[in-house]
Design an enzyme around this catalytic site. Structure first.
Site, short mmCIF file in Angstrom:
data_model
loop_
_atom_site.label_atom_id
_atom_site.label_comp_id
_atom_site.label_asym_id
_atom_site.label_seq_id
_atom_site.Cartn_x
_atom_site.Cartn_y
_atom_site.Cartn_z
N ASP A 92 -26.98 -10.64 -9.21
CA ASP A 92 -26.59 -12.23 -10.02
C ASP A 92 -27.71 -13.40 -9.15
O ASP A 92 -27.79 -13.02 -8.28
CB ASP A 92 -25.06 -12.46 -9.50
CG ASP A 92 -24.83 -13.73 -10.44
OD1 ASP A 92 -25.59 -14.12 -11.37
OD2 ASP A 92 -23.65 -13.79 -11.10
N ASP A 263 -18.20 -6.14 -14.40
CA ASP A 263 -18.15 -5.77 -12.68
C ASP A 263 -17.23 -7.37 -12.37
O ASP A 263 -16.84 -7.81 -13.15
CB ASP A 263 -19.42 -7.03 -11.93
CG ASP A 263 -19.80 -8.29 -12.32
OD1 ASP A 263 -19.89 -8.45 -13.35
OD2 ASP A 263 -19.23 -9.40 -11.36
N CYS A 301 -4.58 10.85 -8.09
CA CYS A 301 -5.75 10.16 -6.92
C CYS A 301 -5.81 11.38 -5.83
O CYS A 301 -5.54 11.69 -4.83
CB CYS A 301 -5.72 8.29 -6.59
SG CYS A 301 -7.38 8.22 -5.74
N CYS A 303 -8.63 9.40 -3.90
CA CYS A 303 -9.03 9.29 -2.74
C CYS A 303 -8.73 9.77 -1.30
O CYS A 303 -8.13 10.28 -1.22
CB CYS A 303 -9.46 7.93 -3.26
SG CYS A 303 -8.05 6.74 -1.97
N CYS A 306 -5.63 8.71 -0.78
CA CYS A 306 -4.49 9.21 -1.64
C CYS A 306 -4.00 10.45 -0.81
O CYS A 306 -3.00 11.20 -0.33
CB CYS A 306 -4.64 9.35 -2.54
SG CYS A 306 -4.36 7.23 -3.57
N HIS A 332 -8.80 2.63 -1.86
CA HIS A 332 -8.75 3.21 -3.19
C HIS A 332 -8.13 2.53 -4.86
O HIS A 332 -8.83 3.15 -5.39
CB HIS A 332 -6.22 3.68 -3.29
CG HIS A 332 -5.71 3.51 -4.43
ND1 HIS A 332 -5.90 5.21 -4.54
CD2 HIS A 332 -5.59 2.59 -5.24
CE1 HIS A 332 -5.19 5.25 -5.99
NE2 HIS A 332 -5.44 3.80 -5.79
#
Ligand SMILES: [Zn+2]
Length: 369
Positions: A92, A263, A301, A303, A306, A332
């Site tokens: 940015d 974003d 999920c 991940c 999880c 997560h």
């Protein structure tokens, strides 16, 4: 080293699927980019980001200019080396951050603000911002723009958009391949100003176009109508980036208007407040009902969090203010956002975007469990 390229691979109504190539790898769009303001995505290592499937992250030119300062980045020959991230980086320009600070003086030349780190005067303008982003070695550089709040008058919005146009021209002259430069459309909540700004910015031939100054507190129907007006004016063959949208329901609406990049600090910020984003809605893991809940955060999920930990354990960590609780939730939530975008893309590829949107919102807006 290859430069920047955008290719559309499929369209569905106004929604598009595409691929963006940068000097630091390619990624598919629509894409969610995790935010790493100070050269880190809070509580995550680059390894966590890679495991989640992130291929592009955001950093902030203005913050990194103040700390660690450009001389440190120069020693590392760029931000990728400094933070040990070999994927793509979008920076940015500082426009948004500068205008959320104490602005002491602004004219066409630039902006003088009080530094949030030590209170000293800091001057920034298109030339300074482009120099910062050149030293950082960002794959995608953002033009320097003037942001305004949602309560700005028509005159204020018009003047800021005109200045953004002047500053975009100066930014354009300073960034060359392989770095890509995106222009930013401003114009507040006024449709004619938005369209005019989009015409001005697109006349300069940027590699991509951003919609700035929305999702800053205005009602969502205005966010949508302004985006719609801008997107109609943008060229088909360039990526469109909506700055600062992070909630899955808003992303779905914007994708259906033809936006490609997103974003937000939202998924990482809510994680630090004990909230998990799941396919069944948001869970507040601080709630007492999770004390003995042995289930994972989200059964859909896969991940690390999880696969490994229970809601009960995360609840315990949060109640003891152990930072690991926030880390596990951040892992997560970033995985969830990236998986959400992946499923959104695959359903669009199969021509089922509308069904995906409907099914997702039905579960996500439910009560969670
Ligand atoms: Zn998970």
């Amino acid at each position: 080293m290859d430069g920047f390229e955008f290719k559309i691979t499929k369209t569905y109504g106004r929604a598009r699927l595409g691929v963006i190539r940068t000097p630091h790898g390619s990624f598919e769009t629509p894409v969610f980019m995790p935010v790493g303001t100070n050269a880190n995505v809070k509580l995550l290592t680059p390894r966590d980001l890679k495991e989640a499937g992130a291929r592009i992250i955001l950093a902030n030119a203005f913050h990194l200019y103040l700390k660690p300062g450009l001389e440190v980045i120069r020693f590392h020959e760029g931000l990728h080396n400094f933070m040990a991230w070999d994927g793509a980086i979008l920076t940015d320009s500082g426009g948004f951050q500068v205008f959320s600070l104490n602005v002491k003086k602004i004219d066409d030349n630039g902006v003088l603000v009080k530094s949030p780190t030590d209170g000293s005067d800091v001057f920034i303008n298109p030339e300074v911002s482009m120099e910062i982003q050149r030293v950082l070695g960002s794959d995608i550089v953002m033009a320097f723009d003037q942001c305004i709040g949602p309560n700005a008058s028509y005159e204020e919005a018009r003047d800021a958009a005109e200045r953004t146009f002047k500053w975009a021209k100066r930014s354009r002259e300073l960034i060359k391949p392989p770095q890509a430069l995106f222009g930013i459309v401003q114009g507040g909540i006024y449709e004619d100003l938005r369209k005019r700004s989009a015409q001005q910015i697109t006349s300069m031939g940027f590699e991509g176009y951003a919609i700035g100054g929305l999702s800053v507190g205005e009602p969502q129907d205005i966010t949508i109508s302004m985006t719609e007006a801008v997107v109609k004016t943008l060229p088909e063959d360039k990526p469109r980036y909506f700055m600062g949208a992070g909630s899955p329901d808003l992303i779905l609406k914007l994708v259906s208007l033809g936006v490609d990049m997103f974003d937000s600090v939202f998924p990482t910020r809510v994680a630090r407040h004990g909230v998990a984003l799941t396919w069944n809605g948001r869970l507040n893991l601080r709630a007492a009902k999770y004390r003995c809940d042995t289930r994972s955060l989200d059964e859909k999920c896969s991940c690390y969090t999880c696969r490994t930990f229970s809601r009960s354990y995360i609840h315990h960590l949060l109640s003891k203010k152990e930072v690991l609780g926030q880390i596990l939730l951040t892992i997560h939530n970033i995985n969830f956002m990236i998986e959400f975008m992946k499923k959104l893309r695959s359903s669009t590829m199969e021509g089922k975007f509308e069904k995906f949107k409907k099914d997702f919102l039905k579960l996500y807006r439910g009560k969670g469990d």
